[in-house]
Structures are given as C-alpha cells and as structure tokens.
Design a protein around this motif. Structure first.
Motif, PDB file in Angstrom:
ATOM      1  N   GLY A 139      -8.733   5.313   1.285  1.00  0.00           N
ATOM      2  CA  GLY A 139      -9.978   4.926   1.953  1.00  0.00           C
ATOM      3  C   GLY A 139     -10.908   4.170   1.023  1.00  0.00           C
ATOM      4  O   GLY A 139     -11.499   3.152   1.393  1.00  0.00           O
ATOM      5  N   THR A 193      -5.211   7.747   8.703  1.00  0.00           N
ATOM      6  CA  THR A 193      -3.999   6.926   8.582  1.00  0.00           C
ATOM      7  C   THR A 193      -3.247   7.236   7.289  1.00  0.00           C
ATOM      8  O   THR A 193      -2.014   7.339   7.292  1.00  0.00           O
ATOM      9  CB  THR A 193      -4.349   5.426   8.625  1.00  0.00           C
ATOM     10  OG1 THR A 193      -5.331   5.135   7.622  1.00  0.00           O
ATOM     11  CG2 THR A 193      -4.897   5.031   9.975  1.00  0.00           C
ATOM     12  N   GLY A 194      -3.975   7.399   6.187  1.00  0.00           N
ATOM     13  CA  GLY A 194      -3.330   7.714   4.911  1.00  0.00           C
ATOM     14  C   GLY A 194      -2.581   9.028   4.961  1.00  0.00           C
ATOM     15  O   GLY A 194      -1.481   9.148   4.403  1.00  0.00           O
ATOM     16  N   ASN A 234      -9.343   5.826   7.337  1.00  0.00           N
ATOM     17  CA  ASN A 234      -8.258   5.699   6.366  1.00  0.00           C
ATOM     18  C   ASN A 234      -7.732   7.048   5.900  1.00  0.00           C
ATOM     19  O   ASN A 234      -6.578   7.141   5.469  1.00  0.00           O
ATOM     20  CB  ASN A 234      -8.706   4.852   5.173  1.00  0.00           C
ATOM     21  CG  ASN A 234      -8.724   3.371   5.511  1.00  0.00           C
ATOM     22  OD1 ASN A 234      -7.689   2.747   5.672  1.00  0.00           O
ATOM     23  ND2 ASN A 234      -9.925   2.813   5.641  1.00  0.00           N
ATOM     24  N   HIS A 267       3.872   1.975   8.670  1.00  0.00           N
ATOM     25  CA  HIS A 267       2.584   1.364   8.296  1.00  0.00           C
ATOM     26  C   HIS A 267       2.469  -0.038   8.892  1.00  0.00           C
ATOM     27  O   HIS A 267       1.419  -0.416   9.418  1.00  0.00           O
ATOM     28  CB  HIS A 267       2.483   1.310   6.774  1.00  0.00           C
ATOM     29  CG  HIS A 267       1.111   0.976   6.267  1.00  0.00           C
ATOM     30  ND1 HIS A 267       0.607   1.482   5.091  1.00  0.00           N
ATOM     31  CD2 HIS A 267       0.132   0.161   6.758  1.00  0.00           C
ATOM     32  CE1 HIS A 267      -0.608   1.015   4.893  1.00  0.00           C
ATOM     33  NE2 HIS A 267      -0.918   0.197   5.887  1.00  0.00           N
ATOM     34  N   THR A 292     -15.053   4.024   7.611  1.00  0.00           N
ATOM     35  CA  THR A 292     -13.933   3.514   6.813  1.00  0.00           C
ATOM     36  C   THR A 292     -13.154   4.650   6.162  1.00  0.00           C
ATOM     37  O   THR A 292     -11.922   4.682   6.195  1.00  0.00           O
ATOM     38  CB  THR A 292     -14.436   2.548   5.722  1.00  0.00           C
ATOM     39  OG1 THR A 292     -15.108   1.451   6.342  1.00  0.00           O
ATOM     40  CG2 THR A 292     -13.287   2.016   4.881  1.00  0.00           C
ATOM     41  N   GLU A 328       0.818  -1.213   0.000  1.00  0.00           N
ATOM     42  CA  GLU A 328       0.000   0.000   0.000  1.00  0.00           C
ATOM     43  C   GLU A 328       0.849   1.259   0.000  1.00  0.00           C
ATOM     44  O   GLU A 328       0.471   2.271  -0.610  1.00  0.00           O
ATOM     45  CB  GLU A 328      -0.958  -0.012   1.196  1.00  0.00           C
ATOM     46  CG  GLU A 328      -2.071  -1.043   1.036  1.00  0.00           C
ATOM     47  CD  GLU A 328      -2.993  -1.111   2.243  1.00  0.00           C
ATOM     48  OE1 GLU A 328      -2.743  -0.373   3.234  1.00  0.00           O
ATOM     49  OE2 GLU A 328      -3.953  -1.902   2.208  1.00  0.00           O
ATOM     50  N   HIS A 347     -10.311   0.508   0.515  1.00  0.00           N
ATOM     51  CA  HIS A 347     -10.608  -0.357   1.651  1.00  0.00           C
ATOM     52  C   HIS A 347     -12.098  -0.690   1.770  1.00  0.00           C
ATOM     53  O   HIS A 347     -12.464  -1.557   2.572  1.00  0.00           O
ATOM     54  CB  HIS A 347     -10.125   0.284   2.962  1.00  0.00           C
ATOM     55  CG  HIS A 347      -8.643   0.135   3.186  1.00  0.00           C
ATOM     56  ND1 HIS A 347      -7.722   0.992   2.634  1.00  0.00           N
ATOM     57  CD2 HIS A 347      -7.936  -0.772   3.900  1.00  0.00           C
ATOM     58  CE1 HIS A 347      -6.511   0.619   2.991  1.00  0.00           C
ATOM     59  NE2 HIS A 347      -6.603  -0.449   3.755  1.00  0.00           N
TER      60      HIS A 347
END
Length: 272
Positions: free
Chosen positions: A209, A237-238, A234, A257, A230, A167, A212
């Motif tokens: 996102g 986190t992204g 994300n 990660h 979701t 990723e 996912h």
C-alpha cells in the motif's frame, strides 16, 4: 466449491532446489520485462503532469533514454529479489513451484490442478469487482477531485501486466518471503506456522500500500481520506495475492494479479 479455495500446490523441496537456477533466470527475465513494459505508462503519467502545468516533472525526449537506466536498475533489483526469494528464503518452502515443475518436464497437473488456478483468478476478479463497487459508493457520498487526467485504457492494459509481474516478484517472492524467513530464524523453527505466514502476508501488504501512495499523489491530493483509501484497498489486494502466493506459488499469483488489474483498471473505471 470449498476445495477450490483450500487446495494448495504440492510443494516439492528437492524439485525446487534442483531447478532453482532455471527458475531464478526465468523470474529475473520476467522482472526485467515487467519493468520495461511499465515505461510507456510512466512516461504518459509524466506527460499528463506536464500538460497540467507541473514543471517539476522531468520527461526524457525519447523512450530510448529510459531503457538503459531501467534495464540496469531492474537487473540489479531483480537479482537481489530472486536471491532473497529462492535462496535466502528457501526454508519458507514458498517460491515458484509451478515454474520448477515446468522445468522438470513432469505433468504440472500432478502439482496443481487447473481448478485451483481458475479459482485464484476468480478470487482476484471478485476482489476487483468488490473494490470497484466500493469506489462507486465512495464517489456518491465523498467525491474526490482529480489533479490530472488518467492515462487511457491501453496504457492501463500494459501496466496491468507490468504490475502483475514486477510487484508479485517484489512484494511476495521478495519481501513476504524475507519477513517469514526472519521470523523463522528468530523462532528457530524449520517450517513456518500459518500465523507466521499471515504476519508475512499482512506486513508485505502494508508495504504494498505504501508503495502506491506516490502514484496516487499524481492523480489526487493526499489527504487522510485518500491515504486511507489507498492503504485499505491495497491491504485487501495485497493480502489476496499473498494468500494465493502461499497456496499456489509465484506464477499463479502473477496471473491472478494481472487478472485483477485488467478488471479493475481496464474494464472498470475507478477514482472517477
């Protein structure tokens, strides 16, 4: 403490150009490896779907039947991503500086210090713990019914390494770098501004996102709420991994990660 989160890797354009082929081959091998070690997790998700009565899922009898198609597809996709990240997007001055330094055989600590690496891992761990706490609150006030059982911890441990590698290469080295390069081209500038980089971080995190959602669909019904959870999770986190990629390079983003996923999925138990 502030310096731990503001210090950046020292970018050496000439060094990255000189060792670009060595870095490219290394990143491609990592991407293929990351794709292959995802096979057990993917097969387990399919098995659990079949066990739950989903007859639309196709599971090959042997894991060997999955190897060749995934090997070929990851080789092609990985080569495209590497070309985008290391050649087309070279003007962004991002990429994999630590890997280039390793090949140069010069001291890595002259490029980036260990405190910066550890602070990146700490930041990823902190975000994982924060999101786990938010999921606990969500489960208290808005519980969500699961569709199928989740794979056991060993499968998530394996996929932590797979996702961390593949990723980051896909969304940070590939997509984020390409977005920044396109903006640079349109603005006709040699070096991207902080604003341009943040646009690249946010847009790539949104796509992060979206990718996912199909996985989430295996475990919960996609409703406006679960889609929002979701996407927001994300996006956070992204953006975190995008910032680490910008400041410390691809290798540190991958390590961070992996640390996030191990804390979030293996040590923690979200979505329950």
């Amino acid at each position: 403490m502030n310096n731990l989160f503001t210090s950046s890797v020292i970018q050496d354009k000439e060094e990255k150009k000189k060792y670009r082929w060595q870095v490219a081959i290394t990143v491609l091998v990592l991407f293929i490896f990351g794709s292959l070690i995802n096979i057990p997790f993917s097969r387990e998700v399919k098995r659990l779907n079949l066990e739950a009565g989903n007859t639309e899922v196709n599971l090959n009898e042997s894991i060997v039947d999955d190897l060749i198609p995934i090997l070929l597809s990851s080789l092609i996709l990985g080569a495209i991503l590497v070309f985008i990240g290391l050649w087309i997007s070279s003007r962004t001055n991002l990429g994999a500086p630590v890997l280039a330094r390793i090949f140069s055989k010069k001291p890595v600590n002259k490029l980036i210090n260990w405190k910066s690496i550890l602070s990146s891992i700490f930041l990823a761990t902190l975000v994982a713990l924060l999101l786990l706490g938010l999921f606990e609150l969500q489960s208290e006030f808005y519980p969500i019914s699961g569709k199928i059982s989740r794979p056991s911890k060993p499968f998530y441990a394996l996929v932590s390494f797979s996702a961390g590698i593949s990723e980051e290469i896909m969304f940070r080295l590939g997509l984020m770098s390409l977005i920044i390069t396109i903006i640079q081209f349109l603005k006709k500038v040699d070096n991207p501004s902080n604003k341009t980089i943040w646009i690249g971080i946010i847009i790539s995190a949104i796509f992060f996102g979206l990718i996912h959602l199909p996985l989430s669909k295996n475990f919960v019904e996609l409703t406006p709420f679960t889609i929002s959870v979701t996407m927001i999770g994300n996006l956070i986190t992204g953006s975190t991994f995008g910032w680490i990629f910008w400041k410390r390079g691809l290798l540190v983003a991958i390590i961070s990660h992996i640390a996030f996923d191990l804390v979030f999925h293996v040590i923690g138990t979200p979505y329950t």
